[in-house]
Design a protein around this motif. Structure first.
Motif, PDB file in Angstrom:
ATOM      1  N   ASP A  83       0.855  -1.189   0.000  1.00 25.03           N
ATOM      2  CA  ASP A  83       0.000   0.000   0.000  1.00 25.03           C
ATOM      3  C   ASP A  83       0.887   1.233   0.000  1.00 25.03           C
ATOM      4  O   ASP A  83       2.114   1.138  -0.121  1.00 25.03           O
ATOM      5  CB  ASP A  83      -0.974  -0.010   1.183  1.00 25.03           C
ATOM      6  N   TYR A 103      -1.691   8.229  -3.544  1.00 28.15           N
ATOM      7  CA  TYR A 103      -2.557   7.104  -3.878  1.00 28.15           C
ATOM      8  C   TYR A 103      -1.864   6.138  -4.838  1.00 28.15           C
ATOM      9  O   TYR A 103      -1.259   6.573  -5.822  1.00 28.15           O
ATOM     10  CB  TYR A 103      -3.822   7.579  -4.610  1.00 28.15           C
ATOM     11  N   LYS A 121      -7.165   2.723  -0.786  1.00 33.78           N
ATOM     12  CA  LYS A 121      -7.266   4.153  -0.474  1.00 33.78           C
ATOM     13  C   LYS A 121      -7.924   4.931  -1.614  1.00 33.78           C
ATOM     14  O   LYS A 121      -8.819   5.749  -1.384  1.00 33.78           O
ATOM     15  CB  LYS A 121      -5.869   4.717  -0.172  1.00 33.78           C
ATOM     16  N   SER A 178     -11.959   6.726  -1.681  1.00 29.02           N
ATOM     17  CA  SER A 178     -11.821   8.185  -1.597  1.00 29.02           C
ATOM     18  C   SER A 178     -13.052   8.929  -2.107  1.00 29.02           C
ATOM     19  O   SER A 178     -13.093  10.155  -2.080  1.00 29.02           O
ATOM     20  CB  SER A 178     -10.603   8.627  -2.421  1.00 29.02           C
TER      21      SER A 178
END
Length: 330
Positions: free
Chosen positions: A120, A220, A293, A297
């Motif tokens: 991530d 991101y 993520k 969002s």
């Protein structure tokens, strides 16, 4: 209407971003190459030229920095750092001179390095090649810039995985072409997953960030989910092209043996072959990245991965009305 300067938008991704932002924003493009589809909004210039950047940034409100040296065979290797790192410094200097406080930067999952398990955005950087190293160094330059005035400056870093789509001539296209040819041989069980991103979705994600600019720092990964494995990818090609693809599976050990054989042949003859032990290993590896993520969002991808693959396959292998334009991989 916000004035947005896209830097390096004559290519594959930038063209799509210009396509979908021109109605809502006053967009322009700064690139060393003329844009085939948007010449009327393109200024020819180089990120290594400070004066050209200073002029291009006048009266702008935000920047999308797409420009990069990205090919595997760039020579000399110093170009990666001159364009990707010093170029970012030059852009930031031009922004400061013109009072521009918002930037979106396209980095890459290459900053994580090879064979990482579903990293991530907090995963340690471990780039293995000059492209990945230069992208990480550029990120560091941008973060230092943001930290000087975090209350007023906006920095968004997007790290896409391999991007595919209509007109692109990168690794995904080469793989789809090989599968579509019917001469495709599957090495291994085909259960290894490959993270990919459709160009229409990555462009939409950049626009989503432009729509939601505010002071702060965001980073991101971008991958279209869920990831396909190799068997699912072959099945999608079969479905989209309405043809039967031979499903012969070769054991991994046999594939590697063949790869080593081509390695020896390449050394003896001095020729490069499409098959090698490294390529077999890469083909059979799982390459996945976490994109939770981005997808939590508020962004909704306009296309599923299957739809993106279908659109690409249909355009490349069925559509008879092509415009003949192709782009290098980005």
């Amino acid at each position: 209407m916000n004035k947005i300067l896209l830097i390096g938008a004559s290519g594959f991704v930038g063209t799509r971003v210009l396509d979908i932002t021109k109605e809502e924003f006053s967009t322009s493009n700064f690139d060393k190459q003329q844009s085939i589809y948007h010449p009327e909004t393109t200024t020819i210039g180089d990120v290594r030229n400070q004066t050209e950047l200073d002029n291009a940034l006048q009266n702008q409100e935000a920047v999308v920095l797409l420009a990069a040296e990205h090919r595997d065979d760039v020579s000399p290797v110093s170009l990666y750092y001159d364009v990707n790192v010093q170029g970012a410094r030059n852009v930031l200097e031009a922004m400061d001179k013109n009072g521009v406080k918002n930037i979106i930067f396209t980095s890459s999952v290459a900053v994580y390095g090879l064979n990482k398990k579903n990293p991530d955005e907090n995963h340690p950087a471990d780039p293995f090649n000059h492209y990945g190293k230069s992208k990480w160094q550029a990120e560091e330059v941008l973060r230092k810039w943001h930290q000087k005035d975090p209350e007023n400056r906006s920095l968004t870093i997007i790290r896409p995985t391999v991007i595919f789509g209509e007109r692109n001539r990168g690794n995904v296209f080469n793989l789809l072409k090989q599968i579509a040819s019917g001469k495709f041989l599957m090495v291994g069980k085909g259960t290894n997953k490959k993270s990919m991103a459709y160009v229409g979705n990555i462009a939409a994600f950049i626009k989503f960030q432009l729509d939601n600019l505010q002071p702060g720092y965001l980073v991101y990964n971008y991958i279209d989910k869920p990831d396909f494995n190799m068997n699912e990818l072959v099945a999608q090609v079969e479905k989209s092209l309405n043809k039967n693809i031979p499903s012969t599976h070769f054991p991994y050990w046999l594939g590697m043996l063949g790869g080593y054989g081509f390695d020896v042949l390449s050394k003896v003859t001095g020729k490069k072959f499409a098959v090698s032990s490294v390529r077999v290993k890469k083909f059979c590896a799982t390459t996945q990245f976490d994109a939770a993520k981005a997808h939590s969002s508020g962004f909704k991808a306009p296309f599923t991965l299957a739809e993106g693959l279908h659109r690409t396959l249909h355009y490349e292998f069925i559509d008879t009305e092509k415009d003949g334009v192709t782009f290098e991989s980005e």
